[in-house]
Every structure is written in C-alpha cells, then in structure tokens.
Scaffold this motif. Sequence first.
Motif, mmCIF file in Angstrom:
data_model
loop_
_atom_site.group_PDB
_atom_site.id
_atom_site.type_symbol
_atom_site.label_atom_id
_atom_site.label_comp_id
_atom_site.label_asym_id
_atom_site.label_seq_id
_atom_site.Cartn_x
_atom_site.Cartn_y
_atom_site.Cartn_z
ATOM 1 N N PHE A 80 8.264 -4.279 13.774
ATOM 2 C CA PHE A 80 8.100 -5.577 14.444
ATOM 3 C C PHE A 80 8.885 -5.555 15.754
ATOM 4 O O PHE A 80 8.392 -5.995 16.799
ATOM 5 N N GLN A 101 0.680 -9.033 12.239
ATOM 6 C CA GLN A 101 0.114 -10.234 12.857
ATOM 7 C C GLN A 101 0.282 -10.254 14.377
ATOM 8 O O GLN A 101 -0.267 -11.130 15.051
ATOM 9 N N GLU A 102 1.043 -9.307 14.911
ATOM 10 C CA GLU A 102 1.279 -9.288 16.354
ATOM 11 C C GLU A 102 0.000 -8.929 17.113
ATOM 12 O O GLU A 102 -0.787 -8.092 16.660
ATOM 13 N N ASP A 103 -0.190 -9.545 18.283
ATOM 14 C CA ASP A 103 -1.407 -9.330 19.064
ATOM 15 C C ASP A 103 -1.552 -7.883 19.530
ATOM 16 O O ASP A 103 -2.681 -7.397 19.704
ATOM 17 N N ASN A 104 -0.441 -7.218 19.771
ATOM 18 C CA ASN A 104 -0.517 -5.845 20.291
ATOM 19 C C ASN A 104 -0.351 -4.797 19.194
ATOM 20 O O ASN A 104 -0.069 -3.631 19.476
ATOM 21 N N LYS A 140 4.636 -9.667 9.032
ATOM 22 C CA LYS A 140 4.579 -10.239 10.384
ATOM 23 C C LYS A 140 4.254 -9.185 11.441
ATOM 24 O O LYS A 140 3.671 -9.505 12.486
ATOM 25 N N THR A 141 4.600 -7.934 11.183
ATOM 26 C CA THR A 141 4.279 -6.879 12.146
ATOM 27 C C THR A 141 2.771 -6.789 12.364
ATOM 28 O O THR A 141 2.295 -6.669 13.491
ATOM 29 N N ALA A 190 7.213 -3.312 18.303
ATOM 30 C CA ALA A 190 6.021 -3.911 18.910
ATOM 31 C C ALA A 190 6.382 -4.754 20.128
ATOM 32 O O ALA A 190 5.601 -4.838 21.087
ATOM 33 N N GLN A 191 7.583 -5.364 20.104
ATOM 34 C CA GLN A 191 7.990 -6.199 21.234
ATOM 35 C C GLN A 191 8.264 -5.356 22.480
ATOM 36 O O GLN A 191 8.273 -5.885 23.598
#
Length: 475
Positions: A74, A100-103, A97-98, A77-78
């Motif tokens: 997660f 679910q990230e857009d990228n 939640k990882t 990803a940021q």
Amino acid sequence: MQPEATLNQLKASLPDGQLPPSYGVYFKNTLVALCHALEDHILLSSSQNSAQKPLVLVTFQQGKWYLQEADRYFDLAQCSAHVAIAAMPDSGFATHKTGQEDNVSLVHLDDSDSLVNEWNLIIVARDYAAMVLCHELSPEEYRADNQPTVDTERKFYGLWTFDRTLVEKSASILIERFRPYNPTLADRLHTSHQEISLMPSAAPADLSGVVARIVSYLQTSQQQLVTITRQTRELVELEGQALKMNRNLAANKLQAFLRMAQGVDERDKDNPVASLQVSALSETLGQIIDLPTLKLRRLRLAGLLFRIGLAQAPSEVFSQSSHQLNETNYSFWRKRAVLGAQLLATMPELAPIQQIVLHHLEHWDGSGTPNGLKGEEISIEARILGLVSYFQELTQPRGDRAAYNLTEALEQCQNYSGTRFDPALIESLTTVIRLAEMGLMQLPTRPSQLPSVWLEEGKKPESKDRSQETELTSS
C-alpha cells in the motif's frame, strides 16, 4: 523449471544465453531480504513528480501472501506510477486496501499457470532499473534427502540485477505473460513501460544506498536463518544446514559488495574503470613476483573492492584533486581505506581481503595510515595494491590535474621508492611499463577472472598449492 518461466524466456532472449553472475539458487529468506532492499529504495526516493515514479511488476508464488507485505505494498503504491500484482485469487488482495488503489492492478493467476511458482519484483524508473527474478524449485529438483520441511528451507532459482537491459527485457516478458488474463491491462503496462524507456536520459540514480541495504538485509536474514534452524534441527543437522545457508547468503553479500564497488566507479566520471584496471595490474605484478595462487586471488578481489569505502563519498572527492578538497572532504578521502575495511568486516569470509584494503595506504617508511606499519610489516598484497592504485590514478585526470602518460606516472612512483613504496615492487612495475612502452605486452584492463563468486572458508595454512583455493558460487 518450465520452458515458459520468465527466467527461461529471459535467458533465451539474450544473444549469448548467459544470465548475470548473480544467477543461482536462493533460500526464501534471501529473496525477502533482496526484495525489501529494492522496495525500500522506492519508499526512500519517493518523488512528487509522476515522471520520476517507477512502474512496478510483482508476482507472488503459490498465492502465499502475508498481511504485513500487503500493507507494505500500500505504501509502495503511493510512491509508484503503477503497480501490477499477480497472485492467486485467494491471496486477499481483492479485499485489502492495496487492491483498491487506482494505480494498483491485480492479475488473478490460474493455478495451472507456471507463474504461480514464480516470485518476481521488477522496477523500471527513468533513472534506474532493478529486479529480483525467481522460480521455486519443483519437488523433483530437491534431493530426496533434502526436501524442505520448514518455510525458510524453500529454494528458488533466481537472480537480482540493476542491469537496465535485462530488467527491461524481463518487464516485457512478464507483461506479455499477463496478457491472456487482461489484454487491456497488458496494453496499459506496455505503454507505461515504453513511456519510461523513451524518456530523455536522466542522471543515473545513486544506488550505493540500496546496495548497502542489501548487505544489511542479507546479514539480518542470515542470523534469522541460523536462529530458526537451531529451533528446528538437531545439532548435527544444524551445522550442515547453517553452512549451506551461510554459503548462499555470503555469496550474495559479496555480489552486493562488488555492485557497490562498481557504483563507486560509475560515480567517478574521470576514472570509471579504476577497480578493473587496478585489479588487473595488481594481478600482473603479483604474477611477476610469483605470488602463490591463493594470494593472487585475494589480491585480485581486493583490487575490485579497494574503493568501496568511497560509496557514500561527496561528489567533490571524484571531481577534485586532493589539494582542492576542503577539510571535511579531504578527511573522507584519507579515511577511505578504513571505511572500506569497516564495510568488508561484516563478512568474516573476506577477512584476508579486508586486511589488504585496510593497509594499502601504509607506507614503506612507516609514514602511512592507518597503523603506521613499516616495510615488510605491510603484507605483500597491500604493498602491491597501494602502488598500483596510486599509479592507475595518476594515469587518469583528476580535478585541475591532467592525466599523466605511462612514463610520467611511473616517474612519480619512482620518486617515492623507499619512502612510500617498496623499492622491489617499483622495479617490477618499471619492468611492466617498459615492456608495454616497447610494445612487447599490453597493460591489462581486466583481471584474468571476474568472481562469480569466490570466498574463503575457515583458516588454512599458506601454500602455493591450488588445494588452498575455494570456489563458491551463489548456486
């Protein structure tokens, strides 16, 4: 390993079919260490500029996924332009939640796909590229008496590298292996990969920090492996397993040191092949004075590693002459042998090489550093390395000083005969340079062998016999 394995496809795509020296068999803990070191670099070099963010491709074997790693991704990803994760459908990504990230894109692998046996981390950024590429051994590939009974004993064919050509080839292969699952995603990843590859060249990222972290992680994972093995094996089995684990990890730590030394040369624009040339000429001098084979091999490796203490050096150290450096940078330069020795001291297997590096700035008359050793108190290998490294540096420009030709550089060394350098070695160097000037030999630019990896195990009596030598590869 199946023919369609990413590793096999990479090998088949290379003109000589030769994978890099880091290719071998790795324990699971070693792979965790290598991946964490590369992932940490993404986290620590995070940029707000989207053009600087990397493309990250990941596969996890057998769908084995741990919550702490999911949380880690997660955060990754940021800091990334796009993260593509391939794992089994029950890995938990879809609900974490990882995922679910857009990228972040997920590829749910079919259990019949050989990708479920792979553990890959591929990072492609504008200013660097890196990867760990692995495939787990099948049950048939273990010896009958060596089947893993605990998770840490699982083994993988694999490699790690910063070679951009290899990384980009592997990225293209892996993207195409994702295509049957999601053609649209494959097209998107291909486009992202191409955009990064076609960006104007940026200054190469300084990867000395990530290599240092690789060494640190490998050291920690080695301790963990021995601890776990002590809890799960009887004493006799422990010694055998610990030795195998230690050999595997030590080989990879040496690869990390060699890459760190290469990184130092890459930072030195005026002398980008110093380690290769010093190692080669040191070996030649050692051959002329008939050093035993074991000492030659130590000298050759010390030549490749002697600048490792400059891994964190300020850029001025590489662009200015010593008299131009300010007090702080000059102090760094003077301590380079001690700093290098401190790094190498983390590997007991490199103790003889560490001592050569530590003492190569000692002087024949006792005026050198760090211990003021005099004459034959200084090992012959350290005396050779000190002379050759000084000579080689003079043949390259530095700051406001132009490069000396061979004769001029030799004359500078001769001026220090009996004070800084061993007079007998000055004579040997003079012989080599005179032969080169007459065209009777060429100065070597590379040592006769580059370690794929060579280490020593335990202390043995000195001799000229080849039985003193120990070959160790990462396999």
